[in-house]
Design a protein around this motif. Sequence first.
Motif, PDB file in Angstrom:
ATOM      1  N   GLU A 100       0.851  -1.185   0.000  1.00  0.00           N
ATOM      2  CA  GLU A 100       0.000   0.000   0.000  1.00  0.00           C
ATOM      3  C   GLU A 100       0.892   1.243   0.000  1.00  0.00           C
ATOM      4  O   GLU A 100       1.967   1.242   0.596  1.00  0.00           O
ATOM      5  CB  GLU A 100      -0.911   0.032   1.238  1.00  0.00           C
ATOM      6  CG  GLU A 100      -1.864  -1.145   1.347  1.00  0.00           C
ATOM      7  CD  GLU A 100      -2.673  -1.089   2.631  1.00  0.00           C
ATOM      8  OE1 GLU A 100      -2.626  -0.042   3.315  1.00  0.00           O
ATOM      9  OE2 GLU A 100      -3.348  -2.082   2.964  1.00  0.00           O
ATOM     10  N   ILE A 101       0.412   2.307  -0.664  1.00  0.00           N
ATOM     11  CA  ILE A 101       1.129   3.574  -0.664  1.00  0.00           C
ATOM     12  C   ILE A 101       0.111   4.685  -0.888  1.00  0.00           C
ATOM     13  O   ILE A 101      -0.852   4.518  -1.650  1.00  0.00           O
ATOM     14  CB  ILE A 101       2.229   3.599  -1.756  1.00  0.00           C
ATOM     15  CG1 ILE A 101       3.078   4.860  -1.641  1.00  0.00           C
ATOM     16  CG2 ILE A 101       1.649   3.462  -3.131  1.00  0.00           C
ATOM     17  CD1 ILE A 101       4.331   4.840  -2.507  1.00  0.00           C
ATOM     18  N   VAL A 102       0.296   5.793  -0.211  1.00  0.00           N
ATOM     19  CA  VAL A 102      -0.640   6.901  -0.343  1.00  0.00           C
ATOM     20  C   VAL A 102      -0.546   7.482  -1.751  1.00  0.00           C
ATOM     21  O   VAL A 102       0.514   7.439  -2.385  1.00  0.00           O
ATOM     22  CB  VAL A 102      -0.352   7.984   0.717  1.00  0.00           C
ATOM     23  CG1 VAL A 102      -0.547   7.438   2.113  1.00  0.00           C
ATOM     24  CG2 VAL A 102       1.062   8.532   0.548  1.00  0.00           C
ATOM     25  N   PRO A 103      -1.621   8.011  -2.290  1.00  0.00           N
ATOM     26  CA  PRO A 103      -1.579   8.575  -3.648  1.00  0.00           C
ATOM     27  C   PRO A 103      -0.593   9.730  -3.735  1.00  0.00           C
ATOM     28  O   PRO A 103      -0.401  10.489  -2.785  1.00  0.00           O
ATOM     29  CB  PRO A 103      -3.025   9.048  -3.876  1.00  0.00           C
ATOM     30  CG  PRO A 103      -3.850   8.253  -2.913  1.00  0.00           C
ATOM     31  CD  PRO A 103      -2.979   8.031  -1.719  1.00  0.00           C
ATOM     32  N   GLU A 104       0.052   9.846  -4.896  1.00  0.00           N
ATOM     33  CA  GLU A 104       0.999  10.933  -5.118  1.00  0.00           C
ATOM     34  C   GLU A 104       0.269  12.266  -5.104  1.00  0.00           C
ATOM     35  O   GLU A 104      -0.813  12.411  -5.674  1.00  0.00           O
ATOM     36  CB  GLU A 104       1.728  10.742  -6.445  1.00  0.00           C
ATOM     37  CG  GLU A 104       2.876  11.707  -6.657  1.00  0.00           C
ATOM     38  CD  GLU A 104       3.699  11.375  -7.877  1.00  0.00           C
ATOM     39  OE1 GLU A 104       4.839  11.842  -7.978  1.00  0.00           O
ATOM     40  OE2 GLU A 104       3.195  10.627  -8.736  1.00  0.00           O
ATOM     41  N   GLY A 105       0.873  13.245  -4.451  1.00  0.00           N
ATOM     42  CA  GLY A 105       0.259  14.551  -4.322  1.00  0.00           C
ATOM     43  C   GLY A 105      -0.500  14.732  -3.022  1.00  0.00           C
ATOM     44  O   GLY A 105      -0.927  15.856  -2.704  1.00  0.00           O
ATOM     45  N   SER A 106      -0.674  13.631  -2.265  1.00  0.00           N
ATOM     46  CA  SER A 106      -1.397  13.739  -0.992  1.00  0.00           C
ATOM     47  C   SER A 106      -0.543  14.472   0.030  1.00  0.00           C
ATOM     48  O   SER A 106       0.694  14.386   0.019  1.00  0.00           O
ATOM     49  CB  SER A 106      -1.760  12.347  -0.476  1.00  0.00           C
ATOM     50  OG  SER A 106      -2.537  11.641  -1.423  1.00  0.00           O
ATOM     51  N   ASP A 112       2.112  10.026   9.998  1.00  0.00           N
ATOM     52  CA  ASP A 112       1.120   9.333   9.177  1.00  0.00           C
ATOM     53  C   ASP A 112       1.780   8.193   8.398  1.00  0.00           C
ATOM     54  O   ASP A 112       2.945   8.269   8.008  1.00  0.00           O
ATOM     55  CB  ASP A 112       0.472  10.297   8.184  1.00  0.00           C
ATOM     56  CG  ASP A 112      -0.426  11.304   8.877  1.00  0.00           C
ATOM     57  OD1 ASP A 112      -0.684  11.121  10.086  1.00  0.00           O
ATOM     58  OD2 ASP A 112      -0.845  12.277   8.217  1.00  0.00           O
ATOM     59  N   ILE A 113       1.003   7.131   8.171  1.00  0.00           N
ATOM     60  CA  ILE A 113       1.499   5.993   7.391  1.00  0.00           C
ATOM     61  C   ILE A 113       1.550   6.392   5.920  1.00  0.00           C
ATOM     62  O   ILE A 113       0.553   6.833   5.341  1.00  0.00           O
ATOM     63  CB  ILE A 113       0.609   4.758   7.586  1.00  0.00           C
ATOM     64  CG1 ILE A 113       0.674   4.286   9.054  1.00  0.00           C
ATOM     65  CG2 ILE A 113       1.052   3.627   6.656  1.00  0.00           C
ATOM     66  CD1 ILE A 113      -0.224   3.104   9.344  1.00  0.00           C
ATOM     67  N   VAL A 114       2.737   6.245   5.329  1.00  0.00           N
ATOM     68  CA  VAL A 114       2.945   6.597   3.924  1.00  0.00           C
ATOM     69  C   VAL A 114       2.926   5.364   3.041  1.00  0.00           C
ATOM     70  O   VAL A 114       2.364   5.367   1.954  1.00  0.00           O
ATOM     71  CB  VAL A 114       4.269   7.361   3.749  1.00  0.00           C
ATOM     72  CG1 VAL A 114       4.531   7.656   2.283  1.00  0.00           C
ATOM     73  CG2 VAL A 114       4.252   8.644   4.555  1.00  0.00           C
ATOM     74  N   CYS A 115       3.523   4.288   3.514  1.00  0.00           N
ATOM     75  CA  CYS A 115       3.680   3.096   2.680  1.00  0.00           C
ATOM     76  C   CYS A 115       3.744   1.859   3.566  1.00  0.00           C
ATOM     77  O   CYS A 115       4.248   1.915   4.693  1.00  0.00           O
ATOM     78  CB  CYS A 115       4.942   3.208   1.821  1.00  0.00           C
ATOM     79  SG  CYS A 115       5.285   1.787   0.770  1.00  0.00           S
ATOM     80  N   LYS A 116       3.222   0.748   3.058  1.00  0.00           N
ATOM     81  CA  LYS A 116       3.328  -0.545   3.732  1.00  0.00           C
ATOM     82  C   LYS A 116       3.969  -1.543   2.783  1.00  0.00           C
ATOM     83  O   LYS A 116       3.557  -1.675   1.625  1.00  0.00           O
ATOM     84  CB  LYS A 116       1.945  -1.053   4.156  1.00  0.00           C
ATOM     85  CG  LYS A 116       1.344  -0.305   5.345  1.00  0.00           C
ATOM     86  CD  LYS A 116       0.044  -0.954   5.791  1.00  0.00           C
ATOM     87  CE  LYS A 116      -0.526  -0.249   7.018  1.00  0.00           C
ATOM     88  NZ  LYS A 116      -1.785  -0.881   7.483  1.00  0.00           N
ATOM     89  N   VAL A 314       9.623   7.768  -1.489  1.00  0.00           N
ATOM     90  CA  VAL A 314       8.815   8.981  -1.499  1.00  0.00           C
ATOM     91  C   VAL A 314       9.686  10.147  -1.084  1.00  0.00           C
ATOM     92  O   VAL A 314      10.584  10.000  -0.244  1.00  0.00           O
ATOM     93  CB  VAL A 314       7.601   8.837  -0.556  1.00  0.00           C
ATOM     94  CG1 VAL A 314       6.881  10.162  -0.381  1.00  0.00           C
ATOM     95  CG2 VAL A 314       6.635   7.794  -1.101  1.00  0.00           C
ATOM     96  N   ARG A 315       9.435  11.294  -1.669  1.00  0.00           N
ATOM     97  CA  ARG A 315      10.093  12.537  -1.261  1.00  0.00           C
ATOM     98  C   ARG A 315       9.033  13.521  -0.782  1.00  0.00           C
ATOM     99  O   ARG A 315       7.946  13.606  -1.369  1.00  0.00           O
ATOM    100  CB  ARG A 315      10.891  13.159  -2.407  1.00  0.00           C
ATOM    101  CG  ARG A 315      12.082  12.322  -2.862  1.00  0.00           C
ATOM    102  CD  ARG A 315      12.911  13.091  -3.881  1.00  0.00           C
ATOM    103  NE  ARG A 315      14.088  12.338  -4.306  1.00  0.00           N
ATOM    104  CZ  ARG A 315      14.142  11.575  -5.373  1.00  0.00           C
ATOM    105  NH1 ARG A 315      13.069  11.460  -6.149  1.00  0.00           N
ATOM    106  NH2 ARG A 315      15.235  10.922  -5.701  1.00  0.00           N
ATOM    107  N   LEU A 316       9.391  14.252   0.261  1.00  0.00           N
ATOM    108  CA  LEU A 316       8.545  15.331   0.751  1.00  0.00           C
ATOM    109  C   LEU A 316       9.287  16.632   0.486  1.00  0.00           C
ATOM    110  O   LEU A 316      10.130  17.055   1.277  1.00  0.00           O
ATOM    111  CB  LEU A 316       8.262  15.157   2.250  1.00  0.00           C
ATOM    112  CG  LEU A 316       7.617  13.819   2.657  1.00  0.00           C
ATOM    113  CD1 LEU A 316       7.434  13.763   4.152  1.00  0.00           C
ATOM    114  CD2 LEU A 316       6.280  13.619   1.950  1.00  0.00           C
ATOM    115  N   PRO A 317       9.052  17.268  -0.664  1.00  0.00           N
ATOM    116  CA  PRO A 317       9.850  18.443  -1.050  1.00  0.00           C
ATOM    117  C   PRO A 317       9.469  19.684  -0.252  1.00  0.00           C
ATOM    118  O   PRO A 317       8.342  19.827   0.221  1.00  0.00           O
ATOM    119  CB  PRO A 317       9.525  18.619  -2.531  1.00  0.00           C
ATOM    120  CG  PRO A 317       8.163  18.032  -2.679  1.00  0.00           C
ATOM    121  CD  PRO A 317       8.071  16.913  -1.692  1.00  0.00           C
TER     122      PRO A 317
END
Length: 555
Positions: A100-106, A112-116, A314-317
């Motif tokens: 699982e992964i949160v949608p891009e742009g969220s 918070d859980i980002v990816c499993k 994932v990157r958090l810019p």
Amino acid sequence: MAQRTGTQAAKIERDRKGRSTWAIAAAIAVVVGVPLVVFALVPDFSLPWGAADEKPLMVAVRRGDFVHELTERGDIESASNVEITCEVESQNSSGATILEIVPEGSWVEEGDIVCKLDSSALEDQYTKQEIAVANARAALIQAQNAYDTAVIAKKEYLEGQYRQQYLSAQINVFVAEENKRRAEDYLKYSQSLAQKGYITQAQLEADQFALEKAVKELESAVTALEVLEQFTKPKMVRQLDADIETAKAKLESQQHAYDLEVAQLEYIKEQIDKCTIRAPAAGQVVYANRVGVRGQNDIIIEPGARVRERQTIVRLPNPAEMQVKTKVNESKIGLVHVGTPAIIRVDALDGAEMEGEVVEVGKYPMPTSWFNSNVKEYQTVVRIKKPVEGLRAGLTAEVRIIAERYDDVLMVPVHTVFEHRGQTWCITYENGKLKPVPVEIGSTNDKVVIIKSGLNEGDEVVQNAAAYREKVGMAEVHSREGEASGAAGDTSDSASGDEASGEGREPRGRRPGAGAGGPPQAGEGGPRRGGPGAGGFDPAAIVDRIFATLDANKN
């Protein structure tokens, strides 16, 4: 009657078409033949664009600001990214699978859980490791018991068995001493009785034997006591110490094995926990996708994809700090340095332009594929000073790196300059004559070149100067001509003064008897001949002259 009329009409139509065909052929013959006849029969005839007084295309030397820009394409990214990587070790596999992964742009908040990631294999290992820990604990308990037993055995010997043996040996010594004393008394008494004749000689000898026996028993008891002190006790102590050390070593070994099994169990549990990836900070999720050359080595982040250890998922810019990553060819990388200014243009934002600065230049070329291994490019990072609103990571940008900039300098187009024998020249047109002028040049941006000396502002120079170098006696020297001139002596330099002025020796490449595109002069060999065909007609020369006139810029 009607059939006859139709036949006559068809005949008239054929006659009309035939007359038209002959008319077209005659017109072509006149158009082509008349100029050829005139050219062959009139010696002084020349094409109008070959006149001696024709002035070549000129351009003025101008003064202005010189800018040398390198234009490249690149991708915008954040200069301050919070990168979320896969911390699950591969363990002899190609990586972990994204479940699982949160949608891009969220937008995610911290925690918070980002990816499993798939943890099923790790959970199986965890169960097996629990069994291994239990077995190691049992072995540790046995080793501890063996060690405790060895310690007790030594204490038992020193404080129990040895003391008991020591006391028994002392008792034996005391008894032997008492028996000896009694035997001595009996012997003295028997000797006195024997002197009086009360006992026989045999009884006296028996008492003497009893005394000797008592002495031997005393010596044996003393010896047993000495053996116990000097040999038995040290031997037993050393043996018991060895048993203790052996048990201790086994205990430490089992303790270490147990600790390793417990650590492995904790490690597997930690790996299972790392399969659930949480955001270390708040930000907008951007997948760390990467597209390789021609689709090779693509990295696409999506459910079901496998990610290896330490791979960015994932990157958090940070939108306040943005930069552009681009590539610069090896032929131009020497012009780019840290601190070089740049202009960034983004088409997606209506062509918005932003100021930037080079902050990183790669020291080594970027990896390439086998089919373009001869192309070397260096990664260059340009920091955007003030990002505009709406700028986001992933957009394509045009980067104009300002490699050089000079204010208020003289410039001419690059095609007005050529090199001859190590010197740079331009060609001017004065009083109907071409004149080469030596110049000192500076930087160039492939469009214009800086003139340091030799020309002044407003001077006019010939465009496409290379096409006129033969007319000023500066024909390009090829390798074979250079070898020939080296063998016979460089004769061209002896006439350089005449060639530079456009007078004197006839330039190479000019047909005998012809001026600079004009009619022959008196004493130059008469009418223009020498080409193939009747009357000196040379169609190839005509084509060359027409093409040279039309192709003024030699492109």
